[in-house]
Design an enzyme around this catalytic site. Structure first.
Site, PDB file in Angstrom:
ATOM      1  N   CYS A  98       0.844  -1.198   0.000  1.00 47.78           N
ATOM      2  CA  CYS A  98       0.000   0.000   0.000  1.00 47.78           C
ATOM      3  C   CYS A  98       0.878   1.247   0.000  1.00 47.78           C
ATOM      4  O   CYS A  98       0.624   2.190  -0.762  1.00 47.78           O
ATOM      5  CB  CYS A  98      -0.926  -0.020   1.205  1.00 47.78           C
ATOM      6  SG  CYS A  98      -2.018   1.397   1.246  1.00 47.78           S
ATOM      7  N   CYS A 193      -4.426  -0.184   5.689  1.00 52.44           N
ATOM      8  CA  CYS A 193      -4.784  -1.424   5.033  1.00 52.44           C
ATOM      9  C   CYS A 193      -6.118  -1.957   5.539  1.00 52.44           C
ATOM     10  O   CYS A 193      -6.298  -2.150   6.737  1.00 52.44           O
ATOM     11  CB  CYS A 193      -3.708  -2.447   5.303  1.00 52.44           C
ATOM     12  SG  CYS A 193      -4.188  -4.030   4.710  1.00 52.44           S
TER      13      CYS A 193
END
Ligand code: ATP
Length: 358
Positions: A98, A193
């Site tokens: 990410c 996340c």
């Protein structure tokens, strides 16, 4: 200087805005939406509260604010990588992907490129050496988040700013309290996340379903029970095996035969190793070693922990192999090994653990 501040509504990134304003900058605040709110509603996404607090911060400091979405990009890049890794029996790290692909990747392409710097509330610092920027560790060693940044590249590190990296977390909270920020008392988030916010097993079940297999004792070959699919089990995992007479630890997985191997005891020796193979190693700033024979002294982490482990690294063709001074628990393929210099100050780069599990 034009600064984009990535603000989540948490205490760290709220204080980033405070610090930047104190230093005379006027950042534009970006809140990134990533979530699965529309997906059958089974995820409790705190986005609305986060956006409220971020909006309050923007108003208080007189900053321009944008709420942007990288939802699809997240699915295309991070979620598909995660599902693919789990399916292959690997232990993924969605947070690292990410950071690399979404927070600093897609964000840069869509909005960040209009700014000189991108500021975040990560506990990390940068160091300039001979005109080059290095990712380096935070003053607060317990909070240090450089492990999660180990996959970023040179363009990213040279554009990033970590305004709270030289502060202890206690100081960050004190600044937030003193400034009356609503985030002062908020709990630390588990990362952007979405996997931190949902039931991991439900998520895996939805995408990979079930395939019953055996749980086998590593040392004796004895069949101890059944599992619903090797993808529900991670190397080093202790809970959720449903076996009596524990504790039991997952030691390895045979993905072809769908077998999960376990060892018994409070601290079984089989869960440790001293050799870590890193494939696809990428240097953040530059390849400081080039081709070399013999070994280099380093420190490293194979997961986000406060401690660094000492070791030596060797280059074997394209592979980097770490020989650890101390035994390391739960070396799982797919995880990242992040390598630092001998003083655990500069972050050199990272590779994906490729230890043979069969
Ligand atoms: N939804 C989001 N939108 C914009 N930036 C974000 C978002 N989530 C995280 N970030 C940025 O990434 C940094 C690290 O994120 P992480 O989730 O690890 O939060 P944290 O360390 O608890 O920080 P915070 O207290 O700011 O949430 C944040 O400080 C922030 O700069």
């Amino acid at each position: 200087m034009k600064i984009a501040a990535l603000v989540s509504g948490g205490v760290d990134s709220s204080v980033v805005v405070h610090q930047l304003k104190e230093q005379g900058y006027d950042p534009t605040i970006f809140y990134i939406r990533i979530g699965m709110e529309d997906e059958q509603g089974y995820i409790d996404c705190p986005a609305e509260e986060d956006i409220e607090i971020t909006t309050y911060i923007a108003k208080k400091y007189g900053c321009k604010m944008e709420v942007v979405s990288l939802h699809e990009e997240y699915w295309e890049n991070v979620v598909s990588y995660t599902i693919d890794a789990v399916k292959r029996g690997l232990t993924p790290n969605p947070d690292m992907m990410c950071n690399k692909l979404i927070k600093f990747g897609c964000f840069e392409q869509k909005w960040g490129h209009e700014f000189d710097k991108i500021a975040t509330g990560h506990y990390a610092t940068t160091t300039e050496i001979n005109g080059k920027t290095w990712l380096s560790t935070a003053k607060d060693h317990v909070k240090d988040q450089t492990y999660f940044l180990g996959q970023i590249d040179y363009l990213q590190v040279s554009k990033l700013m970590f305004p709270i990296g030289n502060l202890l977390k206690s100081k960050v909270r004190a600044i937030a309290a003193q400034a009356g920020l609503p985030s002062a008392q908020r709990k630390d988030s588990q990362g952007i996340c979405f996997l931190g916010k949902i039931n991991y097993n439900d998520f895996i079940r939805r995408y990979l379903g079930e395939r019953k297999g055996k749980i086998v004792e590593l040392e004796t070959g004895k069949i101890l029970g059944k599992h619903d699919g090797y993808w529900y089990h991670t190397i080093g995992q202790r809970k959720g095996l449903g076996l009596s007479g524990g504790p039991w630890f997952v030691i390895k997985k045979d993905t072809k035969r769908n077998i999960v191997y376990v060892s018994n005891g409070y601290d079984p020796e089989t869960q440790y190793g001293k050799v870590v193979n890193l494939a696809g190693f990428s240097f953040i700033t530059e390849d400081i070693w080039g081709d070399f024979n013999g070994s280099k002294d380093i420190t490293f982490k194979i997961r986000h922990t406060p401690e660094f482990t000492r070791g030596r690294i060797e280059k074997i063709g394209d592979l980097y192999r770490i020989y650890s001074d101390d035994k390391v628990q739960g070396i799982a393929s797919g995880q990242f090994g992040v390598v630092y210099d001998n003083d655990s100050k500069l972050c050199i780069g990272s590779g994906m653990i490729a230890n043979d599990e069969d």
